[in-house]
Design a protein around this motif. Structure first.
Motif: not given
Length: 102
Positions: A48-54, A58-70
């Motif tokens: 759960d440490r990744g940020r919510v993928e704004d 709308s997909l309602g599946k709780g997507h989050r993300y982490l960054l590595e490079f770009h």
């Protein structure tokens, strides 16, 4: 928790490898891909440490993300599995994300 890569995410890793292999070297390509994989695998302990993928709310599946490079490592948690659904360059158009992460 287990971390898995979707078929689409694996395709993305191959494309990233191919790009950097041509632009730089196979060694640099391997280094970049391995860092992305290593970063994604850290989600096994703290999913759960990744940020919510704004762009995917709308997909309602709780997507989050982490960054590595770009690159955004886009993922969702399904039961006890972290599924990396996409690896998305910040240089790409955000409108493509919902189509790639259904």
């Amino acid at each position: 928790m287990e971390v898995r890569f979707s078929e689409w995410a694996e395709i993305c890793l191959k494309e990233i490898y191919d790009h950097y292999s041509e632009e730089a070297s196979p060694e640099k390509a391997s280094e970049i891909v391995n860092k992305i994989i290593d970063r994604a695998e850290t989600l096994d302990k703290y999913p759960d440490r990744g940020r919510v993928e704004d762009d995917l709310i709308s997909l309602g599946k709780g997507h989050r993300y982490l960054l590595e490079f770009h690159y955004k490592i886009i993922y969702k948690v399904d039961s006890e599995i972290v599924i990396v659904t996409d690896i998305f360059s910040n240089y790409q158009k955000p409108a493509k994300k919902p189509k790639r992460n259904k």
